[in-house]
Design a protein around this motif. Structure first.
Motif, short mmCIF file in Angstrom:
data_model
loop_
_atom_site.label_atom_id
_atom_site.label_comp_id
_atom_site.label_asym_id
_atom_site.label_seq_id
_atom_site.Cartn_x
_atom_site.Cartn_y
_atom_site.Cartn_z
N ARG A 2 0.86 -7.56 2.71
CA ARG A 2 0.83 -6.68 1.55
C ARG A 2 -0.25 -5.60 1.70
O ARG A 2 -0.06 -4.46 1.31
N PHE A 3 -1.42 -5.98 2.27
CA PHE A 3 -2.50 -5.02 2.42
C PHE A 3 -2.06 -3.85 3.30
O PHE A 3 -2.36 -2.70 3.00
N PHE A 4 -1.33 -4.13 4.38
CA PHE A 4 -0.86 -3.05 5.24
C PHE A 4 0.15 -2.16 4.53
O PHE A 4 0.18 -0.95 4.74
N PHE A 5 0.96 -2.75 3.66
CA PHE A 5 1.88 -1.96 2.84
C PHE A 5 1.09 -1.00 1.94
O PHE A 5 1.46 0.17 1.79
N LEU A 6 0.00 -1.50 1.37
CA LEU A 6 -0.81 -0.66 0.47
C LEU A 6 -1.51 0.47 1.22
O LEU A 6 -1.63 1.58 0.71
N ILE A 7 -1.96 0.19 2.43
CA ILE A 7 -2.56 1.25 3.25
C ILE A 7 -1.50 2.31 3.56
O ILE A 7 -1.76 3.51 3.49
N GLY A 8 -0.30 1.86 3.90
CA GLY A 8 0.80 2.80 4.13
C GLY A 8 1.11 3.62 2.89
O GLY A 8 1.40 4.82 2.98
N THR A 9 1.04 2.98 1.73
CA THR A 9 1.26 3.69 0.46
C THR A 9 0.22 4.78 0.27
O THR A 9 0.53 5.89 -0.17
N PHE A 10 -1.03 4.48 0.62
CA PHE A 10 -2.11 5.47 0.51
C PHE A 10 -1.81 6.69 1.38
O PHE A 10 -1.86 7.83 0.92
N TYR A 11 -1.48 6.45 2.64
CA TYR A 11 -1.20 7.58 3.54
C TYR A 11 0.07 8.32 3.16
O TYR A 11 0.14 9.54 3.30
N GLU A 12 1.05 7.60 2.65
CA GLU A 12 2.26 8.27 2.16
C GLU A 12 1.92 9.20 1.00
O GLU A 12 2.43 10.32 0.91
N GLY A 13 1.02 8.77 0.12
CA GLY A 13 0.58 9.62 -0.99
C GLY A 13 -0.12 10.87 -0.49
O GLY A 13 0.14 11.98 -0.96
N LEU A 14 -1.03 10.71 0.48
CA LEU A 14 -1.74 11.87 1.04
C LEU A 14 -0.77 12.86 1.67
O LEU A 14 -0.85 14.07 1.45
N ILE A 15 0.18 12.33 2.44
CA ILE A 15 1.17 13.19 3.09
C ILE A 15 2.04 13.88 2.04
O ILE A 15 2.33 15.08 2.15
N SER A 16 2.42 13.15 1.02
CA SER A 16 3.29 13.72 -0.03
C SER A 16 2.63 14.88 -0.74
O SER A 16 3.25 15.92 -0.94
N GLY A 33 4.04 11.10 -4.30
CA GLY A 33 2.57 11.01 -4.41
C GLY A 33 2.14 10.31 -5.68
O GLY A 33 1.23 9.47 -5.67
N ASN A 34 2.80 10.64 -6.79
CA ASN A 34 2.47 10.00 -8.06
C ASN A 34 2.79 8.51 -8.03
O ASN A 34 2.07 7.69 -8.62
N ALA A 35 3.87 8.13 -7.34
CA ALA A 35 4.21 6.71 -7.21
C ALA A 35 3.11 5.98 -6.44
O ALA A 35 2.76 4.84 -6.77
N ALA A 36 2.54 6.62 -5.44
CA ALA A 36 1.44 6.02 -4.67
C ALA A 36 0.22 5.82 -5.58
O ALA A 36 -0.44 4.77 -5.52
N ILE A 37 -0.08 6.81 -6.42
CA ILE A 37 -1.20 6.68 -7.35
C ILE A 37 -0.97 5.50 -8.29
O ILE A 37 -1.88 4.69 -8.52
N THR A 38 0.23 5.38 -8.81
CA THR A 38 0.55 4.29 -9.73
C THR A 38 0.35 2.93 -9.05
O THR A 38 -0.31 2.04 -9.61
N THR A 39 0.89 2.78 -7.86
CA THR A 39 0.78 1.51 -7.13
C THR A 39 -0.67 1.16 -6.84
O THR A 39 -1.13 0.04 -7.11
N LEU A 40 -1.42 2.11 -6.29
CA LEU A 40 -2.80 1.84 -5.91
C LEU A 40 -3.71 1.68 -7.12
O LEU A 40 -4.70 0.94 -7.07
#
Length: 152
Positions: A2-16, A33-40
């Motif tokens: 799950r932690f690696f998924f969350l790191i991926g979510t962070f970078y996906e947000g930055l890229i978005s 990007g907003n979805a990444a903010i919500t998740t994190l």
């Protein structure tokens, strides 16, 4: 895992948010990007140590994508940098410094941009990220600052 998924979510947000800045009018990038903010943000409430700086940086990048000189964007970048430093995350402090430099350069504050790029370069050096050191150094080139560097 799950932690690696969350790191991926962070970078996906930055890229978005980066893509949203480069392709105005495409809501899909902002939504991702907003979805990444919500998740994190949800995870930050459980473990601020690991996620606070990431959420702050994503919010700064969102503001930068919406309005290049939004009012509290500066404080979000600074808070993200400080949070990463406080939580001993040199690599994420470096990323925050580099992205904040882009914001300041966009707003014609070259002095602050160079200061932050220098800080990012030094943090990358400490971290051992040789390729990122070279990228940061190329962005500090005076010609890049004068005539623009689309990669900053």
């Amino acid at each position: 895992i799950r932690f690696f998924f969350l790191i991926g979510t962070f970078y996906e947000g930055l890229i978005s948010f980066s893509m949203a800045r480069r392709t105005p009018g495409t809501d899909d990038w902002m939504e991702r990007g907003n979805a990444a903010i919500t998740t994190l943000s949800q995870w930050s409430s459980f473990c601020m140590h690991n996620f606070e700086n990431k959420v702050l940086l994503l919010k700064a990048e969102r503001n930068f994508a919406i309005d290049g000189d939004a009012g509290n964007t500066d404080s979000l970048y600074r808070d993200s940098i400080n949070s990463a430093r406080q939580h001993k995350s040199a690599n994420e402090e470096a990323i925050a410094c580099e992205l904040a430099a882009s914001f300041y350069l966009h707003n014609n504050d070259t002095e602050t941009a160079i200061s932050l790029l220098t800080k990012a370069r030094n943090l990358y050096q400490t971290w051992g990220a040789v390729a990122l050191v070279e990228i940061a150094e190329s962005k500090m080139d005076p010609w890049s600052m004068l005539f623009g560097n689309n990669n900053i």
